[in-house]
Scaffold this active site. Structure first.
Site, short mmCIF file in Angstrom:
data_model
loop_
_atom_site.label_atom_id
_atom_site.label_comp_id
_atom_site.label_asym_id
_atom_site.label_seq_id
_atom_site.Cartn_x
_atom_site.Cartn_y
_atom_site.Cartn_z
N GLU A 89 4.88 -10.93 -4.33
CA GLU A 89 4.97 -9.81 -3.41
C GLU A 89 6.32 -9.13 -3.58
O GLU A 89 7.35 -9.79 -3.58
CB GLU A 89 4.81 -10.32 -1.97
CG GLU A 89 4.62 -9.21 -0.96
CD GLU A 89 4.39 -9.76 0.45
OE1 GLU A 89 3.35 -9.45 1.04
OE2 GLU A 89 5.25 -10.49 0.94
N TYR A 120 4.92 -0.86 -1.53
CA TYR A 120 4.52 -2.27 -1.41
C TYR A 120 3.69 -2.67 -2.62
O TYR A 120 2.77 -1.94 -3.02
CB TYR A 120 3.70 -2.49 -0.13
CG TYR A 120 3.13 -3.89 -0.04
CD1 TYR A 120 3.86 -4.92 0.55
CD2 TYR A 120 1.87 -4.18 -0.58
CE1 TYR A 120 3.35 -6.21 0.60
CE2 TYR A 120 1.36 -5.46 -0.53
CZ TYR A 120 2.11 -6.48 0.06
OH TYR A 120 1.60 -7.75 0.10
#
Ligand code: GDP
Ligand code: MN
Length: 396
Positions: free
Chosen positions: A204, A116
């Site tokens: 993101e 992530y």
């Protein structure tokens, strides 16, 4: 302002951040052609302004998911056909879902691990801040809640910018070594450059993957941009997809009004952001919920107020309206004019509570009370909040 994954990935390409080969398709034939060109296993990805597509599914067919790995062009074609034109529901969309108008067809990757990467502007430190985690592919909010130690943070001082040191620290923190760590470090540096140069507010990548061969690649791309900086970035403005945005917010934005849609049932028309916040607070305080934040601004014209009132009335969730005006630069009579014109044009069939105070208050009241509209006058904010709740038969 949000953009689609495929647009984000094109920006990544421009900045030398590796992404899978792929192209966008608007119909099943195009999807099939792209899949054929790519050859072998491909991924069909619904393009909507919301995440969670992998777990999400069509509202019309629970078996059709927003992201699917398929083995050939024929299956890519049929999955694209199933998705296109249908509403996709994920944990980030409304329950009615968002209509899929385009699908991204990409060459499938062999994933060794999913990481992530998030970037936001941390308002406390005034720094663009990286948050990375080995727990990619998962819901990051859940990781933050249950395993906060698994999230590594690194703020970047805007005066010095990002250095190799920062980038390596992040890569090593993710357990990378050798050329894999080098590739990731370069990606972090380029991401920072992109974030700052394009005035992003959020980037993101979930997941950033390491392939079987040890290469690093962005498999997903979520980018938001600071609307206050868009005037500097015509290339980003071009990526806007108004269909994906809340209609009411878009119309309000075009009219120069500050409007945010909320979940409650009391429509609010207020002048000044501070008074608008206080109005929402007092509605909550008396046990109800606002349907919106709306600041018509300091120098509101009657036309703007008319538009604002129409936007509130177009929301089917709104069961009563509270107008709370403290006339300063915006005069009460001007606001009253706008309210009366809008209510007469659209037709008002829900309770309307009005609290007016300040510049030209008497003239404003005259216009409102003389208009023939059925309205409930209030003396102060608390009185107004109580009356609007009472008009709905008491607190929710
Ligand atoms: P999101 O659910 O909207 O965040 O969409 P993503 O683009 O993140 O895709 C969801 C999941 O699909 C990813 O976490 C991967 O596990 C899987 N996925 C996406 N692309 C590929 C691929 O090329 N190969 C494989 N094996 N899985 C993929
Ligand atoms: Mn994702």
């Amino acid at each position: 302002m949000k953009i689609h994954e495929y647009q984000g990935k094109q920006l990544f390409r421009n900045y030398g951040i590796p992404v899978p080969d792929g192209e966008i398709a608007s119909n099943a034939e195009e999807a099939s052609a792209v899949a054929q060109k790519l050859g072998g296993t491909v991924v069909v990805k619904a393009q909507i302004h919301a995440g969670g597509r992998g777990k999400g599914h069509l509202t019309t067919n629970e078996d059709i998911r927003g992201v699917k790995v398929v083995n050939d062009a024929e299956s890519a074609k049929s999955h694209a056909a199933a998705l296109l034109g249908q509403p996709l529901r994920t944990h980030q969309t409304a329950t009615e879902g968002q209509k899929v108008k385009k699908v991204l067809i990409e060459k499938a990757s062999n994933i060794a691990s999913e990481l992530y990467v998030g970037m936001v502007l941390d308002r406390e430190t005034s720094q663009v801040t990286f948050m990375v985690s080995t727990e990619g592919g998962m819901d990051i909010e859940e990781v933050a809640a249950t395993q906060p130690e698994k999230i590594i943070r690194q703020g970047i001082d805007p005066a010095t910018g990002i250095s190799g040191f920062h980038a390596r620290k992040l890569a090593y923190g993710l357990g990378m070594e050798g050329t894999t760590a080098k590739q990731a470090a370069k990606i972090f540096i380029q991401l920072y450059k992109l974030f700052v140069e394009k005035d992003a507010s959020l980037v993101e990548i979930n997941p950033l993957i390491i392939t079987d061969a040890g290469d690093v690649m962005a498999l997903d791309a979520k980018l938001n941009f600071d609307t206050n900086a868009l005037y500097k970035h015509p290339d980003i403005v071009e990526l806007r997809d108004a269909d994906e945005e809340d209609d009411k917010e878009r119309i309000a934005n075009d009219a120069g009004l500050n409007y945010v849609s909320l979940d409650g049932n009391i429509g609010c028309l207020v002048n000044g952001a501070g008074l608008a916040m206080a109005t929402m607070d007092i509605i909550k305080h008396v046990g109800a919920a606002p349907a919106n934040f709306l600041d018509v601004g300091g120098g509101a014209t009657a036309e703007q107020v008319t538009k604002a009132f129409k936007i509130i009335l177009s929301d089917p969730n709104v069961k009563a309206i509270l107008v709370n005006i403290f006339g300063g630069i915006a005069k009460c009579d001007v606001i009253a004019d706008g309210v009366v014109v809008a209510a007469k044009e659209v037709g008002l069939d829900i309770p309307l509570v009005v609290r007016l105070e300040g510049t030209n208050v008497e003239a404003g009241k005259k216009i409102l009370y003389g208009s023939g509209l059925e309205l409930i006058p209030a003396d102060d904010m608390l009185d107004a909040a109580n009356k609007v709740v009472a008009s709905l038969g008491g607190a929710a």
